[in-house]
Design a protein around this motif. Sequence first.
Motif, PDB file in Angstrom:
ATOM      1  N   UNK A  20       0.955  -1.179  -0.141  1.00 30.91           N
ATOM      2  CA  UNK A  20       0.047   0.028  -0.229  1.00 30.91           C
ATOM      3  C   UNK A  20       0.882   1.421  -0.108  1.00 30.91           C
ATOM      4  N   UNK A  21       1.937   1.121   0.795  1.00 29.79           N
ATOM      5  CA  UNK A  21       2.767   2.270   1.103  1.00 29.79           C
ATOM      6  C   UNK A  21       3.446   2.682  -0.518  1.00 29.79           C
TER       7      UNK A  21
ATOM      8  N   UNK B  21      -6.278  -6.914  -0.896  1.00 33.82           N
ATOM      9  CA  UNK B  21      -6.301  -7.229  -2.343  1.00 33.82           C
ATOM     10  C   UNK B  21      -5.009  -7.995  -2.639  1.00 33.82           C
ATOM     11  N   UNK B  22      -4.912  -8.898  -3.623  1.00 33.88           N
ATOM     12  CA  UNK B  22      -3.621  -9.297  -4.013  1.00 33.88           C
ATOM     13  C   UNK B  22      -3.239  -8.628  -5.238  1.00 33.88           C
ATOM     14  N   UNK B  23      -2.155  -8.102  -5.603  1.00 34.93           N
ATOM     15  CA  UNK B  23      -1.899  -7.727  -6.564  1.00 34.93           C
ATOM     16  C   UNK B  23      -0.463  -8.199  -7.146  1.00 34.93           C
ATOM     17  N   UNK B  26       2.081  -8.789  -4.620  1.00 32.80           N
ATOM     18  CA  UNK B  26       1.815  -7.902  -3.510  1.00 32.80           C
ATOM     19  C   UNK B  26       0.473  -7.905  -2.966  1.00 32.80           C
ATOM     20  N   UNK B  27       0.513  -7.512  -1.567  1.00 32.86           N
ATOM     21  CA  UNK B  27      -0.792  -7.377  -0.884  1.00 32.86           C
ATOM     22  C   UNK B  27      -0.979  -5.885  -0.337  1.00 32.86           C
ATOM     23  N   UNK B  28      -2.146  -5.311  -1.044  1.00 36.29           N
ATOM     24  CA  UNK B  28      -2.287  -4.097  -0.714  1.00 36.29           C
ATOM     25  C   UNK B  28      -3.683  -4.146   0.166  1.00 36.29           C
ATOM     26  N   UNK B  29      -3.876  -2.891   1.052  1.00 35.27           N
ATOM     27  CA  UNK B  29      -5.031  -2.552   1.696  1.00 35.27           C
ATOM     28  C   UNK B  29      -6.251  -1.847   0.793  1.00 35.27           C
ATOM     29  N   UNK B  30      -7.106  -2.891   0.583  1.00 32.42           N
ATOM     30  CA  UNK B  30      -7.950  -2.334  -0.406  1.00 32.42           C
ATOM     31  C   UNK B  30      -9.081  -1.225  -0.058  1.00 32.42           C
ATOM     32  N   UNK B  36      -9.262   6.347  -1.467  1.00 36.76           N
ATOM     33  CA  UNK B  36      -8.369   7.512  -1.858  1.00 36.76           C
ATOM     34  C   UNK B  36      -8.797   7.683  -3.138  1.00 36.76           C
ATOM     35  N   UNK B  37      -9.277   6.849  -3.987  1.00 33.85           N
ATOM     36  CA  UNK B  37      -9.752   6.932  -5.465  1.00 33.85           C
ATOM     37  C   UNK B  37     -11.025   8.065  -5.204  1.00 33.85           C
ATOM     38  N   UNK B  38     -12.060   7.638  -4.195  1.00 30.23           N
ATOM     39  CA  UNK B  38     -12.969   8.605  -4.123  1.00 30.23           C
ATOM     40  C   UNK B  38     -12.604   9.935  -4.064  1.00 30.23           C
ATOM     41  N   UNK B  39     -11.695  10.056  -3.067  1.00 30.28           N
ATOM     42  CA  UNK B  39     -10.966  11.559  -2.674  1.00 30.28           C
ATOM     43  C   UNK B  39     -10.510  12.153  -3.877  1.00 30.28           C
TER      44      UNK B  39
END
Lengths: 153, 241
Positions: A20-21, B21-23, B26-30, B36-39
């Motif tokens: 995420x970072x 989410x798996x990318x 990589x693991x990210x915080x969905x 952040x996309x809404x912002x």
Amino acid sequence: MTSLFLFGATEGGLFDFDATLPLMAVQVVLLTFILNALFFKPVGRVVEEREGYITTSRAEAKQKLAEVQRLESELKDQLKAARQAAQKVITDAEQDSEKLYKEALALATAEANASRESARREIDSQRDSALTQLKEEAEQLGNLIVDRLLAAK
Amino acid sequence: MGSFPFFLPFAELEVGQHLYWQLGGLRIHGQVFMTSWIVIGALLALVVAGTKKMERDPRGVQNLLEFLWDYIRDLARTQIGEKVYRDWMPFIGTLFLFIFVSNWGGALVPWRLIHLPSGELGAPTADINTTVALALLVSLSYFYAGLSNKGLRYFEYYVHPTPIMLPFKIVEDFTKPLSLSFRLFGNILADELVVAVLVFLVPLVLPVPVMFLGLFTSAIQALIFATLAAYYIGEAVEEHH
């Protein structure tokens, strides 16, 4: 349901660093470039154009005001000069006419004096000549009388 | 929480749970990326709406954008200085707008009504990954600003005014991003937690003043982050004589 994982959690937790970072960093950098192109540059251009417009307009207005004040004072000066010139023309004309009048008067007086003088002189000379003639005639007459008287003797 | 006698759908506390989410590998915080996309979408919509038809006599959204632009310019100019503030204004402005809209979005939008399989939606700035990312960007920026403006003379700053300052200045390079990220993260998360706990305990009336306080804190934190970022950049480009 509620889990307050803090430090040291294997799965999740408040301090769960992962991809995420860097992805968020990339996202913010991209957002910076997009906002620069869509927001900062165009709005900056408009604001600065307006600031420039206001500055030049103000400078122009100041220049025009100065020009107007200059013209006004110039006109005032001109008006003053014209008034003075007119006054001078009037005084000059008055003086001229006064002078002319005086001259004419003096001339006429002189002429009159002269003609009177000459008339008197003529009278005097005529009287003198008449007296001389009379004297001569009286003398001749006297002589004649004397001659006659002497001849008769 | 299920053991409590009452249960409200938005009164759950889910701290430290994430929607993963798996990318690739990589693991990210969905949930962070979703908000952040809404912002970002809201910001872009505002900007596009305001700059669509700009005039010399501003009307409508253009006024707001010009106010924001002016505000950010003043902030950048006072902290960075007349010479180079133009280069950094977009970065400072983006930090301010992104953090501000994130914080206020987190405080004003009832995200909790949207149910996720795991974790919950909230301000992106309440996630440590976001704030550390922003803080590291600030660190990179001031190094880049210093090096690009002064070259290697930038490192004179570390021994200015005396070489005794060297260890402190080096420590500062670590404490600056640390304090930046934790200040923002702590304030926003704490605000969300306080509101959530109060809503959980006393669902009516009492959370409202705390929510207003949250709005205030959110705005202040955005301002503090942007001001400090600008100050660090200004410190790096400042000429010592």
